[in-house]
Write a protein that holds these residues in place. Structure first.
Motif, PDB file in Angstrom:
ATOM      1  N   ARG A  86     -18.110  24.080 -14.795  1.00 56.82           N
ATOM      2  CA  ARG A  86     -19.556  24.268 -14.746  1.00 56.82           C
ATOM      3  C   ARG A  86     -20.048  24.843 -13.426  1.00 56.82           C
ATOM      4  O   ARG A  86     -21.130  25.422 -13.364  1.00 56.82           O
ATOM      5  N   ASN A  87     -19.272  24.669 -12.369  1.00 58.59           N
ATOM      6  CA  ASN A  87     -19.711  25.119 -11.047  1.00 58.59           C
ATOM      7  C   ASN A  87     -18.541  25.719 -10.269  1.00 58.59           C
ATOM      8  O   ASN A  87     -17.412  25.230 -10.337  1.00 58.59           O
TER       9      ASN A  87
ATOM     10  N   THR B  31     -16.494  26.976 -20.685  1.00 61.43           N
ATOM     11  CA  THR B  31     -17.288  25.862 -21.213  1.00 61.43           C
ATOM     12  C   THR B  31     -16.391  24.817 -21.853  1.00 61.43           C
ATOM     13  O   THR B  31     -16.566  23.602 -21.641  1.00 61.43           O
TER      14      THR B  31
ATOM     15  N   THR C  19     -14.966  34.859 -12.483  1.00 59.43           N
ATOM     16  CA  THR C  19     -16.334  34.379 -12.733  1.00 59.43           C
ATOM     17  C   THR C  19     -16.783  33.414 -11.650  1.00 59.43           C
ATOM     18  O   THR C  19     -15.975  32.842 -10.912  1.00 59.43           O
TER      19      THR C  19
ATOM     20  N   LYS D  43     -16.078  33.242 -21.216  1.00 63.82           N
ATOM     21  CA  LYS D  43     -17.137  32.289 -20.892  1.00 63.82           C
ATOM     22  C   LYS D  43     -17.048  31.052 -21.785  1.00 63.82           C
ATOM     23  O   LYS D  43     -17.258  29.917 -21.318  1.00 63.82           O
TER      24      LYS D  43
ATOM     25  N   HIS E  81     -22.316  31.006 -16.584  1.00 64.73           N
ATOM     26  CA  HIS E  81     -21.164  31.748 -16.115  1.00 64.73           C
ATOM     27  C   HIS E  81     -21.521  33.229 -15.932  1.00 64.73           C
ATOM     28  O   HIS E  81     -22.074  33.855 -16.844  1.00 64.73           O
TER      29      HIS E  81
ATOM     30  N   SER F  22     -19.750  30.150 -11.665  1.00 67.42           N
ATOM     31  CA  SER F  22     -20.646  29.374 -12.525  1.00 67.42           C
ATOM     32  C   SER F  22     -21.579  28.504 -11.696  1.00 67.42           C
ATOM     33  O   SER F  22     -21.199  27.996 -10.633  1.00 67.42           O
TER      34      SER F  22
END
Length: 394
Positions: free
Chosen positions: A243-244, A238, A187, A234, A194, A189
């Motif tokens: 988050r990034n 969290t 992933t 996902k 995401h 984000s």
């Protein structure tokens, strides 16, 4: 690594490296604007990064995850929730963070001696368990143990050896063995949104020593059959405060649903992004680049619209016994397979190819591409037959 924030192309990056001979083999200093070297002094490093005007700090591998996020936080750049940093490396804290958010996680015990590891195994009624370091990577120190003696031996081995980062294992994890189908979910984000770049079904084999090792991984499309996997992956990000940036999540789809194995807050290692992009129109690396350099493209990207034009399989190479490196005929033999697409070799500078016991000692990775699984299966079997005939000594 850090991305410079000025008029230069996005490929201009700064390198911060660790004292790691294994990773150093693939380090290409010419790919970077500057190499800042190894730093134990974070304050000095922050001064240098300020001077370069960096826009983002990204981990190049698992070793850089904590430092990259610490630097991002201190520089006021996008990153992940620093309060959750321990849970990105400590597998016991990782599982606890998921449970706190109502997500399933492996049942496990954190112990610091062999007797406690054996006691936990006995309390599980003799069911097989996994013994592994609390903090490591690449199947380092991981053992599947169906007996009390094997738990004892595995626990002694973990506690008496450093982990893959060179740190002492003061404790270890004893976890339930998860049965099911293992998936890899990659992933990227942006501010807590995401998006999935690629998903793989992963297959491991367990050696006679109890050491699990990757056999192969098949790329699969994100469709309705993966709905529960996508949702869980996902939610896990969290829960872990990611988050990034990129993340690499391994989970097992069990009878009770998806259960996390572990998540790394970085790109998937040992991948072939250009090949994946050619076959699907997206890869983990390409999606991360979009998030960094083309936010509109990231916003438009729809993971459910990715189309796989061919079947793709990564086959992990395995050397059954240590041998002197041959003249290189083995690479040509692999390249002659009908579905051969790409070869990534790891031990590029060694005179001796070691016996494969984990990811670090694997000779490399082969990508097979074909129209159907039968073709991939055929060449996969051919690779194993060649390895059984001392392939790497040729």
């Amino acid at each position: 690594m850090a991305q410079r924030h000025d008029s230069r192309p996005a490929s201009y990056q700064l390198a911060i490296h660790f004292r790691d001979r294994t990773l150093a083999q693939s380090f290409e200093p010419d790919a970077y604007l500057a190499d800042l070297g190894h730093h134990d002094d974070a304050e000095h490093l922050l001064d240098e990064l300020h001077a370069f005007g960096v826009a983002r700090v990204l981990p190049g591998s698992e070793r850089g995850v904590l430092l990259a996020n610490k630097l991002s936080h201190r520089l006021g750049l996008p990153g992940n929730e620093v309060s959750m940093a321990r849970a990105w490396r400590d597998k016991y804290a990782m599982a606890a963070a998921l449970r706190a958010m109502g997500l399933d996680a492996p049942r496990s015990a954190l112990v610091d001696d062999v007797a406690s590891a054996v006691a936990y195994f006995d309390a599980q009624g003799g069911r097989p368990v996994v013994v592994k370091p609390v903090s490591s990577a690449g199947t380092d120190g991981v053992r599947i143990c169906p007996t009390e003696d094997e738990v004892r031996d595995a626990a002694m081995s973990v506690l008496s050896h450093p982990n893959i980062y060179g740190h002492k294992n003061a404790s270890l994890l004893v976890q339930e063995r998860l049965d099911g189908v293992e998936h890899i979910v990659n992933t990227v984000s942006v501010d807590g949104v995401h998006k999935i770049s690629d998903v793989w079904v992963s297959n491991k084999r367990v050696e006679a020593t109890g050491l699990p090792f990757y056999d192969y991984q098949d790329a699969v499309p994100v469709d309705d059959a993966l709905a529960a996997v996508v949702r869980y992956a996902k939610d896990a990000l969290t829960a872990l405060g990611i988050r990034n940036g990129a993340a690499h999540t391994e989970l097992m789809v069990t009878d009770r649903g998806p259960v996390l194995i572990e998540t790394g807050a970085r790109l998937m290692g040992s991948s072939m992004p250009d090949l994946t992009y050619r076959l699907t129109g997206m890869s983990h690396v390409h999606l991360l680049c979009a998030a960094l350099c083309d936010p509109a493209a990231f916003d438009r990207y729809d993971e459910t619209k990715v189309v796989h034009s061919k079947r793709m399989r990564y086959v992990w190479l395995s050397n059954q016994r240590a041998c002197a490196r041959g003249p290189g005929a083995w690479q040509a033999e692999l390249g002659a397979l009908p579905t051969f697409a790409e070869l990534s070799t790891f031990a590029v500078s060694q005179d001796v190819i070691p016996q494969t016991v984990d990811v670090i000692t694997a000779p490399g990775l082969v990508a097979l591409v074909g129209d159907d699984d039968a073709d991939l299966d055929r060449d996969h079997r051919a690779i194993r037959a060649l390895e059984a005939d001392d392939l790497y000594a040729r």
